[in-house]
Enzyme design. Structure first.
Site, PDB file in Angstrom:
ATOM      1  N   LYS A 110       0.813  -1.213   0.000  1.00 14.85           N
ATOM      2  CA  LYS A 110       0.000   0.000   0.000  1.00 14.85           C
ATOM      3  C   LYS A 110       0.853   1.273   0.000  1.00 14.85           C
ATOM      4  O   LYS A 110       0.336   2.353  -0.270  1.00 14.85           O
ATOM      5  CB  LYS A 110      -0.973  -0.023   1.163  1.00 14.85           C
ATOM      6  CG  LYS A 110      -1.987  -1.151   0.996  1.00 14.85           C
ATOM      7  CD  LYS A 110      -3.171  -1.013   1.895  1.00 14.85           C
ATOM      8  CE  LYS A 110      -4.215  -2.061   1.591  1.00 14.85           C
ATOM      9  NZ  LYS A 110      -3.782  -3.420   2.011  1.00 14.85           N
TER      10      LYS A 110
HETATM   11  C1  LIG Z   1      -4.563  -4.424   1.665  1.00 12.05           C
HETATM   12  C2  LIG Z   1      -3.838  -5.718   1.669  1.00 12.05           C
HETATM   13  C3  LIG Z   1      -4.285  -6.795   0.902  1.00 12.05           C
HETATM   14  C4  LIG Z   1      -5.562  -6.733   0.082  1.00 12.05           C
HETATM   15  O1  LIG Z   1      -5.444  -5.865  -0.998  1.00 12.05           O
HETATM   16  P1  LIG Z   1      -6.744  -5.323  -1.766  1.00 12.05           P
HETATM   17  O2  LIG Z   1      -6.241  -4.386  -2.782  1.00 12.05           O
HETATM   18  O3  LIG Z   1      -7.602  -4.667  -0.723  1.00 12.05           O
HETATM   19  O4  LIG Z   1      -7.419  -6.526  -2.336  1.00 12.05           O
HETATM   20  C5  LIG Z   1      -3.535  -7.957   0.900  1.00 12.05           C
HETATM   21  N1  LIG Z   1      -2.411  -8.070   1.639  1.00 12.05           N
HETATM   22  C6  LIG Z   1      -1.960  -7.066   2.403  1.00 12.05           C
HETATM   23  C7  LIG Z   1      -0.736  -7.252   3.203  1.00 12.05           C
HETATM   24  C8  LIG Z   1      -2.646  -5.855   2.438  1.00 12.05           C
HETATM   25  O5  LIG Z   1      -2.197  -4.867   3.191  1.00 12.05           O
END
Ligand SMILES: *Cc1c(COP(=O)(O)O)cnc(C)c1O
Length: 453
Positions: A110
């Site tokens: 993210k």
């Molecule tokens: C947010 C997140 C996900 C899921 O991603 P999306 O885009 O919401 O499907 C998977 N793994 C981790 C470590 C995350 O932080």
């Protein structure tokens, strides 16, 4: 770049610019913004993509999709500041590769979206001297909040409020959410992630609040979070061509550990822009709303359940409307036809906690001590099952969404070995938590925000 709302009808079709979509985040009709048109990268660029650096690829993708709303020089700066860490591909075997997306400041993918979004917003704000202070509101199931907090820390003119579910994020995640300070406040909500997300949605629909405050979101629903996530799909392809035995005849498949389905939608953007993706695997934990939809044709959100891969504990995946929009070519296209089209490209696979643990153990033993976080392990399981039915021409890439040290208890249990914390995490554990506790009632959030007005 022009965007429409997934809830718009042809009779009520309002287009917005990239800037408007970034700051509004959600259209008034409660849909999601989708690009009207997703342009392809030039063939010459794709054919020689292995010659370009990650930042060069990111710039090309960003400029192609965003267009001239941000001048090239400014966009190049934004990209270079945002994408200032690597996303290497690790080969476990010829069909199983890992795209490590956890080398940014909060050790999860993210960081890409949050860093890009913060700099895009900041650029638009600086351009307009009359701009009002912005209040970013984010519901986080764990990793979003930390990445957004770091991404926006000390960005002038922006206040950030993070909502996270009490007791449902890991210790490391909680520290990342609650120790940033300055323009970033954390709200510890007595409820689930879905409660947090619901409260944020209510805030955006609350006219009184929106008259007093200039609200904006940084969730994965924001288009400026999504776009940079397509960069690393292209960079993965560049690395495959440059550094591995991958050949263009092979079928490229990405396994995406999914919760809100932002990452998967970013993969669909990359595909629409010309990345040769054969299929995508939507790997989930017990929150299997989308795999269920693919199986039954019914999209049935339900309260999220807690799992070992907690950043994917989402009971009502908010990017589902976008996912559908990629496939709904006509307004009156029958549901059946949409489903059939989606199923051609996306394979859904849900996994239990026990399977997730076993996945971490299996990878550790089979691949010379390679350690995966529980989310990535779900992606691994998805790819492994997929490959059972395919021949050697499939080249699988798992998106490794977080550093395993962020989920130390689960990972140490599964591998039987101690994990060494990266320095940045070690320092963090000594810092003091600073959060405001509230119940899951919307009025509490509103009161908190109005204090800032
Ligand atoms: C947010 C997140 C996900 C899921 O991603 P999306 O885009 O919401 O499907 C998977 N793994 C981790 C470590 C995350 O932080």
């Amino acid at each position: 770049m022009q965007l429409f709302s997934t809830n718009a009808t042809s009779a009520n079709h309002q287009l917005v610019s990239f800037q408007q979509a970034v700051f509004k985040s959600l259209p008034e009709d409660n849909g999601l913004y989708m690009p009207v048109f997703i342009p392809r990268l030039p063939d010459s660029f794709l054919q020689h993509i292995e010659k370009y650096t990650f930042q060069e690829i990111a710039f090309e993708v960003a400029q192609t999709i965003i267009g001239d709303e941000i001048p090239a020089l400014a966009l190049r700066n934004i990209v270079e500041e945002a994408i200032n860490f690597e996303a290497p591909i690790i080969t476990l075997d010829q069909q199983v590769r890992v795209l490590e997306l956890f080398h940014g400041p909060t050790l999860a993918f993210k960081d890409f979206g949050a860093r890009f979004m913060a700099r895009v917003m900041s650029w638009f704000l600086q351009k307009d001297p009359a701009a009002q202070q912005i209040n970013i509101l984010v519901a986080t199931s764990g990793d979003t909040g930390g990445a957004v907090a770091q991404g926006f820390l000390n960005v002038p003119g922006i206040e950030v409020t993070l909502l996270y579910p009490k007791g449902k994020v890991s210790d490391v995640q909680e520290k990342q959410l609650t120790t940033v300070g300055n323009n970033v406040s954390a709200l510890e909500v007595d409820g689930t992630f879905d409660d947090c997300q619901h409260m944020v949605k209510q805030a955006f629909l609350d006219q009184e609040l929106n008259q007093r405050l200039n609200l904006s979101s940084a969730n994965s629903i924001n288009i400026s979070r999504l776009i940079p996530q397509s960069f690393y799909y292209f960079n993965a392809y560049a690395q495959l061509k440059r550094e591995t035995s991958y050949s263009p005849e092979q079928k490229l498949v990405f396994s995406v550990p999914s919760g809100n389905f932002g990452n998967l939608c970013a993969g669909l953007i990359a595909r629409a822009m010309g990345l040769p993706v054969h299929q995508m695997i939507a790997a989930t934990n017990a929150n299997d709303i989308v795999p269920n939809y693919l199986l039954t044709g019914n999209f049935q959100p339900r309260p999220s359940v807690r799992t070992l891969s907690n950043a994917m504990d989402v009971g009502n995946p908010s990017n589902f409307a976008r996912l559908r929009a990629f496939y709904q070519s006509e307004e009156d296209m029958p549901e059946e036809a949409v489903l059939t089209a989606i199923k051609r490209d996306i394979i859904g696979k849900p996994y239990t906690n026990e399977e997730t643990q076993q996945g971490i153990t299996e990878v550790f033993q089979k691949y010379f001590g390679y350690v995966m976080c529980p989310h990535t392990a779900v992606g691994y399981l998805g790819l492994k099952d997929y490959l059972k039915e395919k021949d050697a021409s499939t080249c699988g890439v798992i998106l490794a969404t977080a550093h395993p040290a962020k989920f130390i208890d689960t990972v140490e249990q599964a591998t039987g070995e101690q994990i060494v914390l990266p320095d940045s995490l070690q320092r963090l554990m000594y810092e003091q938590k600073n959060a405001t506790s509230i119940s899951n009632q919307y009025e509490n959030l509103k009161a908190f925000l109005l204090q800032k007005a």
